[in-house]
Design a protein around this motif. Structure first.
Motif, PDB file in Angstrom:
ATOM      1  N   GLN A  38      -4.740  -2.110  -4.070  1.00 40.66           N
ATOM      2  CA  GLN A  38      -3.700  -1.849  -3.080  1.00 40.66           C
ATOM      3  C   GLN A  38      -4.221  -0.837  -2.078  1.00 40.66           C
ATOM      4  OE1 GLN A  38       0.157  -0.820  -4.680  1.00 40.66           O
ATOM      5  NE2 GLN A  38       1.146  -1.509  -2.806  1.00 40.66           N
ATOM      6  N   ALA A  39      -4.278  -1.272  -0.831  1.00 42.29           N
ATOM      7  CA  ALA A  39      -4.684  -0.400   0.258  1.00 42.29           C
ATOM      8  C   ALA A  39      -3.432   0.194   0.901  1.00 42.29           C
ATOM      9  CB  ALA A  39      -5.489  -1.188   1.284  1.00 42.29           C
ATOM     10  N   PRO A  40      -3.556   1.331   1.574  1.00 42.00           N
ATOM     11  CA  PRO A  40      -2.382   1.957   2.206  1.00 42.00           C
ATOM     12  C   PRO A  40      -1.670   0.991   3.140  1.00 42.00           C
ATOM     13  CG  PRO A  40      -4.229   3.456   2.248  1.00 42.00           C
ATOM     14  CD  PRO A  40      -4.762   2.137   1.748  1.00 42.00           C
ATOM     15  N   GLY A  41      -0.365   0.875   2.952  1.00 41.21           N
ATOM     16  CA  GLY A  41       0.434   0.030   3.818  1.00 41.21           C
ATOM     17  C   GLY A  41       0.341  -1.455   3.533  1.00 41.21           C
ATOM     18  N   LYS A  42      -0.369  -1.829   2.480  1.00 40.18           N
ATOM     19  CA  LYS A  42      -0.531  -3.248   2.155  1.00 40.18           C
ATOM     20  C   LYS A  42       0.019  -3.544   0.769  1.00 40.18           C
ATOM     21  CE  LYS A  42      -4.542  -4.184   5.078  1.00 40.18           C
ATOM     22  NZ  LYS A  42      -5.898  -4.805   5.126  1.00 40.18           N
ATOM     23  N   GLU A  43       0.298  -4.817   0.539  1.00 37.16           N
ATOM     24  CA  GLU A  43       0.758  -5.230  -0.773  1.00 37.16           C
ATOM     25  C   GLU A  43      -0.415  -5.270  -1.755  1.00 37.16           C
ATOM     26  OE1 GLU A  43       4.485  -8.142   0.567  1.00 37.16           O
ATOM     27  OE2 GLU A  43       2.786  -8.946  -0.563  1.00 37.16           O
ATOM     28  N   ARG A  44      -0.062  -5.127  -3.030  1.00 37.71           N
ATOM     29  CA  ARG A  44      -1.079  -5.244  -4.056  1.00 37.71           C
ATOM     30  C   ARG A  44      -1.590  -6.675  -4.093  1.00 37.71           C
ATOM     31  NH1 ARG A  44      -0.083  -2.118  -9.641  1.00 37.71           N
ATOM     32  NH2 ARG A  44       0.333  -0.553  -8.013  1.00 37.71           N
ATOM     33  N   GLU A  45      -2.893  -6.846  -4.195  1.00 38.24           N
ATOM     34  CA  GLU A  45      -3.475  -8.188  -4.232  1.00 38.24           C
ATOM     35  C   GLU A  45      -4.401  -8.335  -5.431  1.00 38.24           C
ATOM     36  OE1 GLU A  45      -7.037  -7.277  -0.966  1.00 38.24           O
ATOM     37  OE2 GLU A  45      -6.455  -9.351  -1.391  1.00 38.24           O
ATOM     38  N   GLY A  46      -4.419  -9.525  -5.986  1.00 39.70           N
ATOM     39  CA  GLY A  46      -5.331  -9.817  -7.072  1.00 39.70           C
ATOM     40  C   GLY A  46      -6.740  -9.976  -6.552  1.00 39.70           C
ATOM     41  N   VAL A  47      -7.667  -9.245  -7.121  1.00 41.04           N
ATOM     42  CA  VAL A  47      -9.069  -9.289  -6.705  1.00 41.04           C
ATOM     43  C   VAL A  47      -9.854 -10.237  -7.599  1.00 41.04           C
ATOM     44  CG1 VAL A  47     -11.172  -7.923  -6.497  1.00 41.04           C
ATOM     45  CG2 VAL A  47      -8.980  -6.956  -5.768  1.00 41.04           C
ATOM     46  N   GLY A  59     -10.428 -13.584  -5.678  1.00 39.28           N
ATOM     47  CA  GLY A  59      -9.780 -13.706  -4.385  1.00 39.28           C
ATOM     48  C   GLY A  59     -10.803 -14.136  -3.342  1.00 39.28           C
ATOM     49  N   ASP A  60     -10.337 -14.812  -2.311  1.00 35.07           N
ATOM     50  CA  ASP A  60     -11.251 -15.341  -1.292  1.00 35.07           C
ATOM     51  C   ASP A  60     -12.090 -14.248  -0.641  1.00 35.07           C
ATOM     52  OD1 ASP A  60      -8.961 -17.921  -0.091  1.00 35.07           O
ATOM     53  OD2 ASP A  60     -10.415 -17.924  -1.729  1.00 35.07           O
ATOM     54  N   SER A  61     -11.516 -13.064  -0.482  1.00 38.20           N
ATOM     55  CA  SER A  61     -12.216 -12.007   0.240  1.00 38.20           C
ATOM     56  C   SER A  61     -13.362 -11.382  -0.561  1.00 38.20           C
ATOM     57  CB  SER A  61     -11.229 -10.907   0.648  1.00 38.20           C
ATOM     58  OG  SER A  61     -10.654 -10.309  -0.504  1.00 38.20           O
ATOM     59  N   VAL A  62     -13.437 -11.670  -1.861  1.00 48.13           N
ATOM     60  CA  VAL A  62     -14.478 -11.047  -2.685  1.00 48.13           C
ATOM     61  C   VAL A  62     -15.419 -12.053  -3.324  1.00 48.13           C
ATOM     62  CG1 VAL A  62     -12.900  -9.128  -3.176  1.00 48.13           C
ATOM     63  CG2 VAL A  62     -13.176 -10.964  -4.864  1.00 48.13           C
ATOM     64  N   SER A  97      -1.862  -9.036 -19.592  1.00 45.15           N
ATOM     65  CA  SER A  97      -0.686  -9.795 -19.997  1.00 45.15           C
ATOM     66  C   SER A  97      -1.106 -10.836 -21.018  1.00 45.15           C
ATOM     67  CB  SER A  97      -0.037 -10.476 -18.792  1.00 45.15           C
ATOM     68  OG  SER A  97       1.041 -11.288 -19.217  1.00 45.15           O
ATOM     69  N   SER A  98      -0.232 -11.081 -21.972  1.00 42.12           N
ATOM     70  CA  SER A  98      -0.498 -12.108 -22.980  1.00 42.12           C
ATOM     71  C   SER A  98       0.153 -13.435 -22.610  1.00 42.12           C
ATOM     72  CB  SER A  98       0.019 -11.642 -24.342  1.00 42.12           C
ATOM     73  OG  SER A  98       1.428 -11.437 -24.298  1.00 42.12           O
ATOM     74  N   ARG A  99       0.837 -13.478 -21.437  1.00 38.21           N
ATOM     75  CA  ARG A  99       1.635 -14.667 -21.107  1.00 38.21           C
ATOM     76  C   ARG A  99       1.387 -15.161 -19.683  1.00 38.21           C
ATOM     77  NH1 ARG A  99       5.326 -11.166 -23.468  1.00 38.21           N
ATOM     78  NH2 ARG A  99       6.162 -10.678 -21.416  1.00 38.21           N
ATOM     79  N   VAL A 100       0.145 -15.181 -19.266  1.00 37.80           N
ATOM     80  CA  VAL A 100      -0.165 -15.630 -17.911  1.00 37.80           C
ATOM     81  C   VAL A 100      -0.497 -17.113 -17.921  1.00 37.80           C
ATOM     82  CG1 VAL A 100      -1.713 -15.346 -15.943  1.00 37.80           C
ATOM     83  CG2 VAL A 100      -1.053 -13.350 -17.301  1.00 37.80           C
ATOM     84  N   ILE A 101       0.147 -17.876 -17.020  1.00 32.87           N
ATOM     85  CA  ILE A 101      -0.240 -19.275 -16.869  1.00 32.87           C
ATOM     86  C   ILE A 101      -1.404 -19.341 -15.890  1.00 32.87           C
ATOM     87  CG2 ILE A 101       2.045 -20.150 -17.448  1.00 32.87           C
ATOM     88  CD1 ILE A 101       2.560 -20.541 -14.471  1.00 32.87           C
ATOM     89  N   LEU A 102      -2.297 -20.296 -16.097  1.00 32.89           N
ATOM     90  CA  LEU A 102      -3.535 -20.324 -15.326  1.00 32.89           C
ATOM     91  C   LEU A 102      -3.292 -20.423 -13.827  1.00 32.89           C
ATOM     92  CD1 LEU A 102      -6.023 -22.372 -17.508  1.00 32.89           C
ATOM     93  CD2 LEU A 102      -5.880 -19.900 -17.176  1.00 32.89           C
ATOM     94  N   SER A 103      -2.252 -21.132 -13.424  1.00 29.46           N
ATOM     95  CA  SER A 103      -1.987 -21.302 -11.994  1.00 29.46           C
ATOM     96  C   SER A 103      -1.569 -19.984 -11.333  1.00 29.46           C
ATOM     97  CB  SER A 103      -0.918 -22.359 -11.767  1.00 29.46           C
ATOM     98  OG  SER A 103       0.293 -21.974 -12.394  1.00 29.46           O
ATOM     99  N   ALA A 104      -1.170 -19.004 -12.143  1.00 25.11           N
ATOM    100  CA  ALA A 104      -0.733 -17.705 -11.609  1.00 25.11           C
ATOM    101  C   ALA A 104      -1.673 -16.591 -12.017  1.00 25.11           C
ATOM    102  CB  ALA A 104       0.683 -17.400 -12.087  1.00 25.11           C
ATOM    103  N   LEU A 105      -2.879 -16.955 -12.411  1.00 24.66           N
ATOM    104  CA  LEU A 105      -3.818 -15.962 -12.918  1.00 24.66           C
ATOM    105  C   LEU A 105      -4.092 -14.864 -11.895  1.00 24.66           C
ATOM    106  CD1 LEU A 105      -5.659 -15.291 -15.353  1.00 24.66           C
ATOM    107  CD2 LEU A 105      -7.457 -16.618 -14.218  1.00 24.66           C
ATOM    108  N   GLY A 106      -4.154 -15.224 -10.613  1.00 21.04           N
ATOM    109  CA  GLY A 106      -4.517 -14.273  -9.582  1.00 21.04           C
ATOM    110  C   GLY A 106      -3.362 -13.474  -9.015  1.00 21.04           C
TER     111      GLY A 106
END
Length: 124
Positions: A38-47, A59-62, A97-106
């Motif tokens: 999470q960068a200042p002023g931005k939403e948290r993003e999955g890396v 994530g696409d940026s990394v 998390s022990s309950r993540v579905i693969l489509s929402a992994l990121g």
């Protein structure tokens, strides 16, 4: 479930850092782990994330610059960050998390156990 992130710091553009996420209180390979930022002023993003069965998300940026890995014996998940850019500057968090579905992994909203963050600053 406890998570402890470390390894952040100040690095010049083009440099590298390795973040560590030490896990305790649960079996690491039964949980999905995310590195989010999470960068200042931005939403948290999955890396980058790794599922319990070892499926990996970037994530696409990394993509091509960051690598996630897991050491089950050491109960630690690593994030190797190469070719760092100023836009990578953020607080980096690990979560489980022990309950993540693969489509929402990121998606950070898939995770319910968060550690404290470690600050990464990329600047000359």
């Amino acid at each position: 479930v406890q998570l402890q992130a470390s390894g952040g710091g100040l690095v010049q553009p083009g440099g590298s850092l390795r973040l560590s996420c030490a896990a305790s209180g649960f079996t690491l390979n039964n949980y999905a782990i995310t590195w989010s930022r999470q960068a200042p002023g931005k939403e948290r993003e999955g890396v980058s994330c790794i599922s319990a069965v070892g499926t990996i998300y970037y994530g696409d940026s990394v993509k091509g610059r960051f690598t996630i890995s897991r050491d089950v014996d050491q109960k630690t998940v690593y994030l190797q960050m190469n070719s760092l850019k100023p836009e990578d500057t953020a607080v980096y968090y690990c979560a489980a998390s022990s309950r993540v579905i693969l489509s929402a992994l990121g998606s950070p909203s898939s995770y319910d156990n968060w550690g404290q963050g470690t600050l990464v600053t990329v600047s000359s």
